[in-house]
Design a protein around this motif. Structure first.
Motif, PDB file in Angstrom:
ATOM      1  N   PHE A 188       0.701  -1.122  -0.026  1.00  0.00           N
ATOM      2  CA  PHE A 188       0.193   0.075  -0.063  1.00  0.00           C
ATOM      3  C   PHE A 188       0.875   1.097  -0.096  1.00  0.00           C
ATOM      4  O   PHE A 188       2.001   1.174   0.785  1.00  0.00           O
TER       5      PHE A 188
ATOM      6  N   GLY B 280       0.860   5.837  -0.795  1.00  0.00           N
ATOM      7  CA  GLY B 280       0.676   7.013  -0.960  1.00  0.00           C
ATOM      8  C   GLY B 280       1.495   7.803  -1.880  1.00  0.00           C
ATOM      9  O   GLY B 280       1.244   8.395  -2.789  1.00  0.00           O
TER      10      GLY B 280
ATOM     11  N   PRO C  25       3.361   1.925   4.493  1.00  0.00           N
ATOM     12  CA  PRO C  25       3.978   3.016   5.341  1.00  0.00           C
ATOM     13  C   PRO C  25       3.245   2.898   7.033  1.00  0.00           C
ATOM     14  O   PRO C  25       2.435   2.298   7.162  1.00  0.00           O
ATOM     15  N   VAL C  26       3.950   3.733   7.763  1.00  0.00           N
ATOM     16  CA  VAL C  26       3.539   3.620   9.158  1.00  0.00           C
ATOM     17  C   VAL C  26       2.890   4.982   9.262  1.00  0.00           C
ATOM     18  O   VAL C  26       3.348   6.260   8.749  1.00  0.00           O
ATOM     19  N   TYR C  27       1.685   5.166   9.864  1.00  0.00           N
ATOM     20  CA  TYR C  27       0.952   6.228  10.031  1.00  0.00           C
ATOM     21  C   TYR C  27       0.846   6.370  11.569  1.00  0.00           C
ATOM     22  O   TYR C  27      -0.004   5.406  12.204  1.00  0.00           O
TER      23      TYR C  27
ATOM     24  N   ASN D 234       7.548   1.047   6.530  1.00  0.00           N
ATOM     25  CA  ASN D 234       8.520   1.896   6.354  1.00  0.00           C
ATOM     26  C   ASN D 234       8.056   3.166   6.922  1.00  0.00           C
ATOM     27  O   ASN D 234       6.968   3.630   6.899  1.00  0.00           O
ATOM     28  N   CYS D 235       8.945   3.919   7.506  1.00  0.00           N
ATOM     29  CA  CYS D 235       8.705   5.448   8.027  1.00  0.00           C
ATOM     30  C   CYS D 235       9.806   6.282   7.983  1.00  0.00           C
ATOM     31  O   CYS D 235      10.783   5.731   7.584  1.00  0.00           O
TER      32      CYS D 235
ATOM     33  N   LYS E 206      10.828   8.062  10.666  1.00  0.00           N
ATOM     34  CA  LYS E 206      11.761   8.086  11.880  1.00  0.00           C
ATOM     35  C   LYS E 206      11.163   7.090  12.790  1.00  0.00           C
ATOM     36  O   LYS E 206      12.229   6.127  13.374  1.00  0.00           O
ATOM     37  N   ILE E 207      10.301   6.964  13.197  1.00  0.00           N
ATOM     38  CA  ILE E 207       9.530   6.230  14.562  1.00  0.00           C
ATOM     39  C   ILE E 207       8.502   5.406  14.079  1.00  0.00           C
ATOM     40  O   ILE E 207       7.391   5.940  13.717  1.00  0.00           O
TER      41      ILE E 207
ATOM     42  N   ASN F  24       6.568  11.871   4.494  1.00  0.00           N
ATOM     43  CA  ASN F  24       5.645  12.515   3.550  1.00  0.00           C
ATOM     44  C   ASN F  24       4.647  13.113   4.423  1.00  0.00           C
ATOM     45  O   ASN F  24       3.811  13.492   3.883  1.00  0.00           O
ATOM     46  N   TYR F  25       4.834  13.418   5.548  1.00  0.00           N
ATOM     47  CA  TYR F  25       3.790  13.972   6.379  1.00  0.00           C
ATOM     48  C   TYR F  25       4.017  15.501   6.607  1.00  0.00           C
ATOM     49  O   TYR F  25       4.574  15.961   7.410  1.00  0.00           O
TER      50      TYR F  25
ATOM     51  N   CYS G  83      -3.079   8.933   3.219  1.00  0.00           N
ATOM     52  CA  CYS G  83      -1.896   8.483   2.530  1.00  0.00           C
ATOM     53  C   CYS G  83      -1.338   9.720   2.039  1.00  0.00           C
ATOM     54  O   CYS G  83      -0.241   9.709   1.670  1.00  0.00           O
ATOM     55  N   PHE G  84      -2.119  10.835   1.796  1.00  0.00           N
ATOM     56  CA  PHE G  84      -1.634  12.189   1.324  1.00  0.00           C
ATOM     57  C   PHE G  84      -1.019  12.105   0.118  1.00  0.00           C
ATOM     58  O   PHE G  84      -0.482  13.112  -0.749  1.00  0.00           O
TER      59      PHE G  84
END
Ligand SMILES: Cc1cc2nc3c(=O)[nH]c(=O)nc-3n(C[C@H](O)[C@H](O)[C@H](O)COP(=O)(O)O)c2cc1C
Length: 262
Positions: A8, A10, A53-55, A83-84, A86-87, A117-118, A224-225
């Motif tokens: 998955f 974004g 991704p990590v959200y 995947n992220c 940093k944390i 990507n946040y 997901c942006f």
């Protein structure tokens, strides 16, 4: 080796990682979760991988929903690549719990660092820094491939108690409905040229164009942006903090790749 790699994404990081991993695991099929969740999910291969991704220290809602739809996975070698920036929080613990409910195990779980990507919190990092992150990620993918090929069981790297607690709290207070409705923070500005890219890249058909040909969000957002990051005019903002901040998407992934992902 027969592997189905479900991803998955974004902004393309997860797709890029899935493609790199597929190259290492010759014969692996790269399949979009946004597409697969609408159909019968092929869990016939012996290896099943999840790349996402990590959200907010957790997995995207659609990934959790996808896991809950997996059948006949009891004896499979299942691995996750979260995947992220940093944390990662306790995202792997969360996936493990989801799989347990299906009578399956998470044989190995990995965290890979990718550019963030946040944009609500930060702009995209400079290109040179991105390149360094990609180089490290490529190395990590090669290591992951070796572990997976040999079907090694990896003890999950779970964070210490405070971070586990934070993941749990966020999960508790930011339930599905709250996340879905976070899209009320998105607005289109006068830069909008009504091209409809935001509609096409949304993995869950959450965006449409109004009579005035401006984007409207329908409160089933995954956060997901994609709409925000792929807008060619940078005409979407999310609150005030994103104004003037550099957008991000993976340089090797195209808008068409994203559109084709669902
Ligand atoms: C809503 C949202 C929440 C995020 N939360 C985290 C987080 O808790 N920790 C982190 O390190 N990165 C976080 N990120 C960054 C993404 O996990 C990271 O950029 C990821 O590689 C994006 O993958 P994609 O390009 O496949 O969408 C978040 C991104 C978004 C959009």
């Amino acid at each position: 080796m027969r592997t189905n790699l479900f991803y998955f994404t974004g902004t393309g990081n997860s797709l890029k990682l899935a493609r790199e991993l597929a190259t290492e695991l010759s014969g692996a099929k790269v399949i979009s979760i946004a597409k697969a969740i609408k159909e019968e999910i092929d869990t016939s291969p012996e290896w099943i991988g999840l790349v996402f991704p990590v959200y907010a220290f957790n997995a995207p809602v659609i990934v959790k929903d996808f896991i809950s739809k997996l059948d006949n996975i009891r004896d499979k070698y299942i691995f996750a690549v979260a995947n992220c920036a940093k944390i990662a929080g306790d995202v792997l613990g969360e996936v493990e719990t989801g799989l347990k409910k299906k009578g399956a195990k998470l044989s190995a779980g990995f965290i890979v660092k990718m550019p963030g990507n946040y944009t609500v919190l930060y702009g995209a990092i400079p290109d040179e820094k991105q390149e360094k992150v990609f180089t490290e990620a490529r190395k990590k993918i090669k290591q992951i491939a070796e572990i997976v090929k040999n079907k090694n069981k990896e003890p999950l790297s779970r964070p210490k108690l405070p971070l586990r607690g934070a993941s749990l709290l966020i999960r508790h207070f930011f339930g599905r409905e709250k996340i879905y409705r976070e899209d009320k923070k998105f607005v289109s500005t006068d830069k909008c040229i009504s091209c409809g890219t935001c509609v096409k890249v949304c993995p869950v058909d959450n965006v449409s164009l109004s009579k005035e040909k401006r984007p409207v969000w329908h409160h089933r957002c995954q956060q997901c942006f994609a709409c925000f990051q792929w807008c060619p005019q940078e005409a979407i903002e999310c609150g005030r903090s994103t104004i003037g901040r550099r957008r991000y998407h993976h340089p090797d992934i195209t808008c068409l790749d994203i559109i084709k992902s669902h």
